[in-house]
Design a protein around this motif. Sequence first.
Motif, mmCIF file in Angstrom:
data_model
loop_
_atom_site.group_PDB
_atom_site.id
_atom_site.type_symbol
_atom_site.label_atom_id
_atom_site.label_comp_id
_atom_site.label_asym_id
_atom_site.label_seq_id
_atom_site.Cartn_x
_atom_site.Cartn_y
_atom_site.Cartn_z
ATOM 1 N N SER A 1 46.018 -31.805 -27.881
ATOM 2 C CA SER A 1 47.346 -32.264 -27.470
ATOM 3 C C SER A 1 48.075 -31.142 -26.750
ATOM 4 O O SER A 1 47.709 -29.962 -26.847
ATOM 5 C CB SER A 1 48.155 -32.700 -28.687
ATOM 6 N N GLU A 2 49.120 -31.527 -26.032
ATOM 7 C CA GLU A 2 49.936 -30.555 -25.330
ATOM 8 C C GLU A 2 50.561 -29.563 -26.304
ATOM 9 O O GLU A 2 50.596 -28.352 -26.041
ATOM 10 C CB GLU A 2 51.027 -31.284 -24.550
ATOM 11 N N ALA A 3 51.018 -30.065 -27.428
ATOM 12 C CA ALA A 3 51.634 -29.194 -28.430
ATOM 13 C C ALA A 3 50.634 -28.176 -28.959
ATOM 14 O O ALA A 3 50.963 -27.004 -29.150
ATOM 15 C CB ALA A 3 52.199 -30.030 -29.577
ATOM 16 N N GLU A 4 49.398 -28.614 -29.191
ATOM 17 C CA GLU A 4 48.372 -27.691 -29.687
ATOM 18 C C GLU A 4 48.038 -26.645 -28.626
ATOM 19 O O GLU A 4 47.851 -25.464 -28.938
ATOM 20 C CB GLU A 4 47.114 -28.453 -30.084
ATOM 21 N N ALA A 5 47.969 -27.066 -27.367
ATOM 22 C CA ALA A 5 47.681 -26.121 -26.287
ATOM 23 C C ALA A 5 48.740 -25.039 -26.219
ATOM 24 O O ALA A 5 48.442 -23.845 -26.073
ATOM 25 C CB ALA A 5 47.588 -26.861 -24.956
ATOM 26 N N LEU A 6 50.002 -25.437 -26.320
ATOM 27 C CA LEU A 6 51.094 -24.467 -26.285
ATOM 28 C C LEU A 6 51.038 -23.527 -27.484
ATOM 29 O O LEU A 6 51.264 -22.316 -27.352
ATOM 30 C CB LEU A 6 52.433 -25.192 -26.246
ATOM 31 N N ALA A 7 50.738 -24.075 -28.641
ATOM 32 C CA ALA A 7 50.661 -23.243 -29.846
ATOM 33 C C ALA A 7 49.563 -22.197 -29.710
ATOM 34 O O ALA A 7 49.756 -21.024 -30.058
ATOM 35 C CB ALA A 7 50.430 -24.123 -31.072
ATOM 36 N N LEU A 8 48.411 -22.607 -29.186
ATOM 37 C CA LEU A 8 47.300 -21.672 -29.005
ATOM 38 C C LEU A 8 47.634 -20.621 -27.954
ATOM 39 O O LEU A 8 47.368 -19.430 -28.135
ATOM 40 C CB LEU A 8 46.036 -22.427 -28.600
ATOM 41 N N TRP B 1 46.688 -26.242 -15.448
ATOM 42 C CA TRP B 1 45.957 -27.053 -14.482
ATOM 43 C C TRP B 1 46.160 -28.519 -14.843
ATOM 44 O O TRP B 1 45.701 -28.986 -15.876
ATOM 45 C CB TRP B 1 44.477 -26.671 -14.485
ATOM 46 N N THR B 2 46.879 -29.241 -13.970
ATOM 47 C CA THR B 2 47.188 -30.641 -14.213
ATOM 48 C C THR B 2 47.666 -31.284 -12.918
ATOM 49 O O THR B 2 48.231 -30.598 -12.055
ATOM 50 C CB THR B 2 48.282 -30.795 -15.288
ATOM 51 N N ASN B 3 47.463 -32.595 -12.778
ATOM 52 C CA ASN B 3 48.002 -33.330 -11.638
ATOM 53 C C ASN B 3 49.329 -33.994 -11.973
ATOM 54 O O ASN B 3 49.910 -34.686 -11.130
ATOM 55 C CB ASN B 3 46.993 -34.382 -11.154
ATOM 56 N N ASP B 4 49.793 -33.789 -13.191
ATOM 57 C CA ASP B 4 51.091 -34.306 -13.627
ATOM 58 C C ASP B 4 52.110 -33.185 -13.464
ATOM 59 O O ASP B 4 52.204 -32.293 -14.312
ATOM 60 C CB ASP B 4 50.987 -34.757 -15.091
ATOM 61 N N ILE B 5 52.884 -33.219 -12.373
ATOM 62 C CA ILE B 5 53.789 -32.107 -12.083
ATOM 63 C C ILE B 5 54.875 -31.978 -13.146
ATOM 64 O O ILE B 5 55.347 -30.881 -13.435
ATOM 65 C CB ILE B 5 54.415 -32.270 -10.677
ATOM 66 N N GLY B 6 55.251 -33.113 -13.753
ATOM 67 C CA GLY B 6 56.228 -33.052 -14.834
ATOM 68 C C GLY B 6 55.695 -32.269 -16.009
ATOM 69 O O GLY B 6 56.387 -31.413 -16.578
ATOM 70 N N ARG B 7 54.454 -32.548 -16.376
ATOM 71 C CA ARG B 7 53.823 -31.786 -17.462
ATOM 72 C C ARG B 7 53.700 -30.318 -17.076
ATOM 73 O O ARG B 7 53.922 -29.421 -17.904
ATOM 74 C CB ARG B 7 52.445 -32.363 -17.764
ATOM 75 N N GLY B 8 53.330 -30.065 -15.824
ATOM 76 C CA GLY B 8 53.177 -28.680 -15.383
ATOM 77 C C GLY B 8 54.444 -27.876 -15.599
ATOM 78 O O GLY B 8 54.417 -26.782 -16.164
ATOM 79 N N HIS B 9 55.583 -28.410 -15.166
ATOM 80 C CA HIS B 9 56.849 -27.702 -15.334
ATOM 81 C C HIS B 9 57.252 -27.621 -16.803
ATOM 82 O O HIS B 9 57.794 -26.596 -17.244
ATOM 83 C CB HIS B 9 57.946 -28.405 -14.531
ATOM 84 N N ARG B 10 56.995 -28.677 -17.549
ATOM 85 C CA ARG B 10 57.377 -28.692 -18.975
ATOM 86 C C ARG B 10 56.622 -27.603 -19.745
ATOM 87 O O ARG B 10 57.214 -26.828 -20.507
ATOM 88 C CB ARG B 10 57.082 -30.073 -19.559
ATOM 89 N N VAL B 11 55.325 -27.540 -19.534
ATOM 90 C CA VAL B 11 54.509 -26.555 -20.248
ATOM 91 C C VAL B 11 54.813 -25.145 -19.743
ATOM 92 O O VAL B 11 54.893 -24.194 -20.527
ATOM 93 C CB VAL B 11 53.013 -26.886 -20.097
ATOM 94 N N THR C 1 54.918 -14.644 -15.967
ATOM 95 C CA THR C 1 54.503 -15.332 -14.739
ATOM 96 C C THR C 1 53.606 -16.501 -15.127
ATOM 97 O O THR C 1 52.659 -16.333 -15.894
ATOM 98 C CB THR C 1 53.728 -14.396 -13.802
ATOM 99 N N VAL C 2 53.901 -17.675 -14.600
ATOM 100 C CA VAL C 2 53.089 -18.860 -14.875
ATOM 101 C C VAL C 2 52.764 -19.549 -13.556
ATOM 102 O O VAL C 2 53.658 -19.795 -12.737
ATOM 103 C CB VAL C 2 53.819 -19.851 -15.806
ATOM 104 N N TRP C 3 51.508 -19.851 -13.357
ATOM 105 C CA TRP C 3 51.066 -20.585 -12.168
ATOM 106 C C TRP C 3 50.726 -22.025 -12.558
ATOM 107 O O TRP C 3 50.214 -22.267 -13.649
ATOM 108 C CB TRP C 3 49.827 -19.940 -11.561
ATOM 109 N N ILE C 4 50.993 -22.957 -11.660
ATOM 110 C CA ILE C 4 50.591 -24.340 -11.840
ATOM 111 C C ILE C 4 49.575 -24.657 -10.748
ATOM 112 O O ILE C 4 49.881 -24.593 -9.556
ATOM 113 C CB ILE C 4 51.795 -25.299 -11.752
ATOM 114 N N ASN C 5 48.355 -24.954 -11.173
ATOM 115 C CA ASN C 5 47.244 -25.273 -10.267
ATOM 116 C C ASN C 5 46.900 -24.129 -9.312
ATOM 117 O O ASN C 5 46.494 -24.351 -8.160
ATOM 118 C CB ASN C 5 47.534 -26.553 -9.481
ATOM 119 N N SER C 6 47.057 -22.919 -9.764
ATOM 120 C CA SER C 6 46.613 -21.737 -9.016
ATOM 121 C C SER C 6 46.571 -20.569 -9.989
ATOM 122 O O SER C 6 46.929 -20.704 -11.156
ATOM 123 C CB SER C 6 47.553 -21.423 -7.847
#
Length: 297
Positions: free
Chosen positions: A203-210, A223-233, A241-246
């Motif tokens: 889950s997204e929550a587990e990914a963030l916790a890890l 890495w996601t095609n859901d831009i909303g999820r990308g910004h949220r995470v 520094t955080v990259w989305i899809n790069s």
Amino acid sequence: MLRDFLPGVFNVVTGNGPEVGKALVAHKGVDKITFTGSTSVGVEVAQAAARNITGVLLELGGKSAQIVFPDADIDAAVNGVISGVFAASGQTCMAGSRLLLHRQIHDVFVEKLVARTREIRLGDPRAPDTQLGPIANRTQFERILGFFETAKLEGATIAAGGRASPLGGLFIEPTVITNTAPGMRVVEEEIFGPVVAVMSFDSEAEALALANASEFGLAGAIWTNDIGRGHRVAGRLKAGTVWINSYRTLAPGVPFGGYKRSGLGRENGRVGLEEYTETKSIWVEIAGKDRDPFIIG
């Protein structure tokens, strides 16, 4: 050009770090210290600077996580992971050395990653077709090899690499380690070599916790095609520094630095310049003799 600076503006002091570095850091004539290196040495620099209340800017170690969700472009993510961890033979503080894969795509992703990893060309860094060069020195070379033995003892699996290269010298094969878990050395410690540790999540929550369960917080990727999820995470990742899809995209105008034990302050951009300034407040009285001396403000 350096010749355009006035004498004394730019100075180079050469010598061994333990001697010259300690002397400079402890000197009362130094107004600001900036250091890039390991967290352990960064702590020593900060402690020495504190004795003189000298300001410090520290860009230290990292154990950055790359999170891959099931809706991501798998091939693009594999490319990004390879770039993120194996560039410069993994000898960069921002290396994306923890790979978190959604369980739904874990096996397919690992298969593609291992296949691509085994195709990486090792050789002379000066040769145009070389993709991975050697480790910087013998001490670090031996340290990296020690991680492989520890990983196997702790129950992890070497899916690719995990040994010195047949080329000899200080070459180590790019390495993918699977079946890892929190608490393992390859997951917790900065290796500073061509090594990626793979974990899975549901889950997204587990990914963030890890991802956030690290003493470091320098960088990360989603890495996601859901831009909303990308910004949220990205907003919830404890990293500078955080990259989305790069991965590893940098520019001199964009601040760079870490959270937690990855450092203090920021380099680059206006924020980076402001690290070398101090704020001053100046008050000017214009009321003169008519000012009531018993009223403040």
